[in-house]
Design an enzyme around this catalytic site. Structure first.
Site, PDB file in Angstrom:
ATOM      1  N   LYS A  17      81.336 -25.830 -24.990  1.00 33.20           N
ATOM      2  CA  LYS A  17      81.872 -24.702 -25.748  1.00 33.20           C
ATOM      3  C   LYS A  17      81.524 -23.385 -25.069  1.00 33.20           C
ATOM      4  CE  LYS A  17      81.403 -27.144 -30.145  1.00 33.20           C
ATOM      5  NZ  LYS A  17      80.694 -27.188 -31.437  1.00 33.20           N
ATOM      6  N   HIS A  30      76.046 -28.826 -34.669  1.00 31.39           N
ATOM      7  CA  HIS A  30      77.094 -29.838 -34.524  1.00 31.39           C
ATOM      8  C   HIS A  30      77.209 -30.328 -33.089  1.00 31.39           C
ATOM      9  CE1 HIS A  30      79.138 -27.516 -38.023  1.00 31.39           C
ATOM     10  NE2 HIS A  30      78.222 -28.348 -38.472  1.00 31.39           N
TER      11      HIS A  30
END
Length: 183
Positions: free
Chosen positions: A70, A61
């Site tokens: 992230k 993703h």
């Protein structure tokens, strides 16, 4: 904490110092100034937590219009975590990196904005937690096909069985490497 730049230098493996005894353990999982020194000046705005069973693959993703960095870790079980460089001006454009993250080694992976990210659950189940540098924005989310031959990601599939995927990660909805929007 130990910060280790990997084959794609902007992706950083972070190993916390764990203090343990017969009562349990303590570790620091995030320190803003150390993180900035080793990974860059990023601020986190959202924390996420997922639980998945063995053989589940989530990803690859990314958000194009609102890219997310992230900081990922596993608090139960084990995953094989993958980041793919989608930054066209990067010397590592199109390359991927994979690391085993688990509740025993307590390692974390910094995946900067401009990367597709996913993980495959190796253990019976896994709990996966991550901090994000931008909010989830469904309108700019894409899935890169996990099995794209051009990427040739070496997923360590349990018993050689194909992973379980969500509809958006299946070949009918995910983009191939040559057709996915890049940065």
């Amino acid at each position: 904490m130990k910060y280790e730049k990997l084959a794609i230098p902007d992706v950083v493996l972070i190993t916390p110092q764990v203090f343990g005894d017969e009562r349990g353990f303590f570790m620091e999982t995030f320190h803003q100034s150390d993180f900035e020194q080793h990974c860059g000046n990023y601020q986190f705005v959202q924390d996420n937590h997922s639980k998945s069973k063995q053989g589940i693959l989530r990803g690859l993703h990314y958000q194009h219009a609102k890219p997310q960095g992230k900081l990922v870790r596993v608090t139960q079980g084990e995953v094989f975590d993958v980041a793919v460089d989608l930054r066209e001006q990067s010397p590592t454009f199109g390359q991927w990196i994979g690391e085993y993250l688990n509740s025993c080694n307590k390692k974390m992976l910094w995946v900067p904005p401009g990367f597709a990210h996913g993980f495959y659950v190796m253990s019976e189940e896994a709990e996966f937690q991550y901090k994000c540098t931008d909010y989830y924005h469904p309108g700019s989310e894409f899935s890169l096909l996990w099995s794209d031959e051009a990427l040739n990601i070496e997923w360590p599939l349990v018993n050689g069985k194909l992973p379980q995927l969500s509809v958006k990660d299946d070949k009918e909805c995910a983009f191939s490497w040559q057709h996915c929007p890049k940065f």
